[in-house]
Design a protein around this motif. Sequence first.
Motif, PDB file in Angstrom:
ATOM      1  N   SER A   1      -1.634  19.240  11.849  1.00  0.00           N
ATOM      2  CA  SER A   1      -1.558  18.102  13.073  1.00  0.00           C
ATOM      3  C   SER A   1      -1.065  16.761  12.509  1.00  0.00           C
ATOM      4  O   SER A   1      -0.112  16.235  13.203  1.00  0.00           O
ATOM      5  CB  SER A   1      -2.665  18.035  13.960  1.00  0.00           C
TER       6      SER A   1
ATOM      7  N   ARG B   1       0.444  16.442   9.728  1.00  0.00           N
ATOM      8  CA  ARG B   1       1.967  16.577   9.071  1.00  0.00           C
ATOM      9  C   ARG B   1       2.946  16.411  10.362  1.00  0.00           C
ATOM     10  O   ARG B   1       3.837  15.692  10.205  1.00  0.00           O
ATOM     11  CB  ARG B   1       1.984  17.875   8.595  1.00  0.00           C
ATOM     12  N   ARG B   2       2.695  16.943  11.589  1.00  0.00           N
ATOM     13  CA  ARG B   2       3.614  16.948  12.599  1.00  0.00           C
ATOM     14  C   ARG B   2       3.703  15.526  13.184  1.00  0.00           C
ATOM     15  O   ARG B   2       4.709  14.926  13.668  1.00  0.00           O
ATOM     16  CB  ARG B   2       3.055  17.998  13.618  1.00  0.00           C
TER      17      ARG B   2
ATOM     18  N   GLY C   1       6.831  13.187  13.273  1.00  0.00           N
ATOM     19  CA  GLY C   1       7.634  12.664  14.448  1.00  0.00           C
ATOM     20  C   GLY C   1       7.647  11.263  14.313  1.00  0.00           C
ATOM     21  O   GLY C   1       8.437  10.620  15.103  1.00  0.00           O
TER      22      GLY C   1
ATOM     23  N   THR D   1       4.291  24.572  10.661  1.00  0.00           N
ATOM     24  CA  THR D   1       4.649  23.016  11.239  1.00  0.00           C
ATOM     25  C   THR D   1       5.240  23.254  12.601  1.00  0.00           C
ATOM     26  O   THR D   1       5.015  22.437  13.619  1.00  0.00           O
ATOM     27  CB  THR D   1       5.498  22.421  10.356  1.00  0.00           C
ATOM     28  N   PHE D   2       6.082  24.285  12.714  1.00  0.00           N
ATOM     29  CA  PHE D   2       6.790  24.263  14.175  1.00  0.00           C
ATOM     30  C   PHE D   2       6.386  25.352  14.845  1.00  0.00           C
ATOM     31  O   PHE D   2       6.918  25.434  16.211  1.00  0.00           O
ATOM     32  CB  PHE D   2       8.373  24.539  13.526  1.00  0.00           C
TER      33      PHE D   2
ATOM     34  N   PRO E   1       2.726  26.181  15.748  1.00  0.00           N
ATOM     35  CA  PRO E   1       1.491  26.045  15.534  1.00  0.00           C
ATOM     36  C   PRO E   1       0.430  26.909  15.876  1.00  0.00           C
ATOM     37  O   PRO E   1      -0.576  27.047  15.435  1.00  0.00           O
ATOM     38  CB  PRO E   1       0.984  24.614  16.078  1.00  0.00           C
TER      39      PRO E   1
END
Length: 225
Positions: free
Chosen positions: A124, A126-127, A131, A193-194, A196
Amino acid sequence: MGADPQDATDQYGIPIIPDPSDAASRKRRAIIDAALAEFLAEGYSAASMDTITGRSGVSKATIYKHFGSKERLFLAVVGGVLPRTYADLTPAGRAVTDSPDLRGALVRHATELARILLRPEIMSLRRLVIGEIDRFPQLGRLWYQVTYDMNNGPLVEALTELTARGELDVPDPGLAVQQLVATTVGIPQLTHTFAPETPVDDAELAVVIEAGIDLFLARYGARRA
């Protein structure tokens, strides 16, 4: 006139927040916990200072007194969490160079690293940083440096030593470490990452990591007569 202390930042551009008095430390902790939860859930732009106020039980005036602004709060909170990302990682250096089973040591290290980086709270984070990277590039620089200091740097030193001892043949240890991480941890990290919602499959993770280590050793294993 001197610079406002609330504008002070460290070498990465992360706000320097003076330590609070003992009486204020619990409030500071409550603010940080509430802000992190809100930023992870909503991102920077959509995060509500009113929600952070409600979650922390601390007045908005007190939050601004401690951190100065929403931007500094975000940078201080996320920047404070990033250095702890690898806190549970066993140092790679001696564990790799002193092992009689190099392949096994590399598999163990990559597996431990993957399990840390695939934790839901780390993914979370990392995202969130990805972003907000255009708005807050200093967070990307900080995470890169933390990653190097805690993982890549010690591995570079280990590969350099193993090459000097003739156990590996690594002409560019920095590049080799990037390749090692990319072919082991990088694959599941990219997936989670993409996507989840994708569950972590231990058996699949083991296959990916062992294949990546074997690829690495096939390329950099010492050429013996």
